[in-house]
Scaffold this motif. Sequence first.
Motif, PDB file in Angstrom:
ATOM      1  N   GLY A 111       0.789  -1.232   0.000  1.00 32.06           N
ATOM      2  CA  GLY A 111       0.000   0.000   0.000  1.00 32.06           C
ATOM      3  C   GLY A 111       0.818   1.276   0.000  1.00 32.06           C
ATOM      4  N   PHE A 112       1.737   1.390  -0.953  1.00 38.74           N
ATOM      5  CA  PHE A 112       2.533   2.602  -1.051  1.00 38.74           C
ATOM      6  C   PHE A 112       1.661   3.766  -1.505  1.00 38.74           C
ATOM      7  CE2 PHE A 112       5.202   5.601  -3.356  1.00 38.74           C
ATOM      8  CZ  PHE A 112       6.132   5.885  -2.399  1.00 38.74           C
ATOM      9  N   GLN A 113       1.733   4.866  -0.777  1.00 41.55           N
ATOM     10  CA  GLN A 113       0.870   6.016  -1.056  1.00 41.55           C
ATOM     11  C   GLN A 113       1.600   7.291  -0.649  1.00 41.55           C
ATOM     12  OE1 GLN A 113      -2.847   5.577   0.966  1.00 41.55           O
ATOM     13  NE2 GLN A 113      -3.672   7.467   0.142  1.00 41.55           N
ATOM     14  N   LEU A 114       1.561   8.310  -1.519  1.00 39.18           N
ATOM     15  CA  LEU A 114       2.291   9.544  -1.214  1.00 39.18           C
ATOM     16  C   LEU A 114       1.606  10.361  -0.125  1.00 39.18           C
ATOM     17  CD1 LEU A 114       3.247  10.642  -4.836  1.00 39.18           C
ATOM     18  CD2 LEU A 114       4.776   9.697  -3.105  1.00 39.18           C
ATOM     19  N   ILE A 115       0.270  10.468  -0.221  1.00 39.87           N
ATOM     20  CA  ILE A 115      -0.472  11.275   0.761  1.00 39.87           C
ATOM     21  C   ILE A 115      -1.636  10.457   1.333  1.00 39.87           C
ATOM     22  CG2 ILE A 115      -1.782  13.401   1.129  1.00 39.87           C
ATOM     23  CD1 ILE A 115      -0.408  14.280  -1.600  1.00 39.87           C
ATOM     24  N   PRO A 116      -1.657  10.232   2.644  1.00 41.99           N
ATOM     25  CA  PRO A 116      -2.765   9.484   3.241  1.00 41.99           C
ATOM     26  C   PRO A 116      -3.987  10.381   3.412  1.00 41.99           C
ATOM     27  CG  PRO A 116      -1.139  10.033   4.918  1.00 41.99           C
ATOM     28  CD  PRO A 116      -0.663  10.649   3.638  1.00 41.99           C
TER      29      PRO A 116
END
Lengths: 207, 175
Positions: free
Chosen positions: A141-146
């Motif tokens: 679950g790589f994500q720049l902005i949660p």
Amino acid sequence: MNYIFYFLIVISIIFGAINGKLSDVVNAILSGAELSVKVAFSLIGIMAFWLGMMKIAEKSGLVEIIAKIIKPITKRLFNEIPEESPAIGDIAMNFSANALGLTNAATPIGLKAMEELQKHNKDKKSASNAMCMLLAMNTAGFQLIPATVIAVLIGVGYKNPTEIIAPTLLVTSIAFVSAIILAKTFEKFWAKQQIEESQNEDSEDSL
Amino acid sequence: MMQTISLWALPAIILLILTMGLFKKIPLYETFTEGAKEGFKVSVNIIPYLVAIIVGISMFRASGAIDFIGQVFAPLLAKFNVPADTLPIMIVRSLSGSAALGVFSDIANNLGPDDYATKLSAVMVGSSETTFYVLAVYFGAVGISKLRYALLVGILADFIGIVAAILVCNLVFLS
């Protein structure tokens, strides 16, 4: 998977009985089954939209261009898959959508990538190395902005919600890189698909 | 800045795809509907896999087993400055995304924005994806039932993520 399925349900029933929550556990069967269909049906529309968009992207050569850009990385991660396969472009699009937090787009594109990988899979019932790698990239679950988390924090009056972004990004990167390294490591040491199939039918899904 | 990127990402991708298609003289409408047809089939295909996983997880959550696991690990985690309130998140975040978000909202609402538990759980929820759900959907869509090492990798990476979250939050918010 057989064991996980079995133990998940048996442990639930035993704990439910001990805690006096057996009726809740039984009700959970109905609500869980209902939820599954709701989830699947809620996917239909957005799935159709993105599969339509991806078809255009594919025919116009856009997917191919993206695939070429990230070739140096995918060549190492998905070395079983021919470079000209549309799977590579789909994987790149899936990763980008995930990173940008576009889960609604990432899932349909990821499933399309899975289907492309299935075409190269020798045993259609068992996950190929490439499939395990794609799954590892997605479960991490790589994500720049949660975005969702920040929305909740703003809701409770968190003064500086953006201070959560950097630590989260660091943690998600660590988990993502670990997932890729783990998948590559297991790929080397785990029994190969064909051998599993011919020699030991039972041990294949010991997980 | 970051928020602007999030807002524009989707429209930008759609514009790029359509413009490129038009430029290459692709019949946009026909091609779109041709691809979209698959949507229904894929969604229906994953139902059996989703039912197996989601029913199992729903039963597990209803049984109270998660509280028990929490009690077992609580003393160990207290040594690393991990508030007991965040325990359910660690267990639940690989199983159910909505449950993890629910627990996080509870913590944020009850303990307030300045509590360490709120910050730690924010990082934990923000950095994770629901491993079991992804597994059921992605493998279900192509009919894979033999997972090989896929689940093990997912769980190990989740565990590493939890450890990393504890360490990073300790450094950033407590020192």
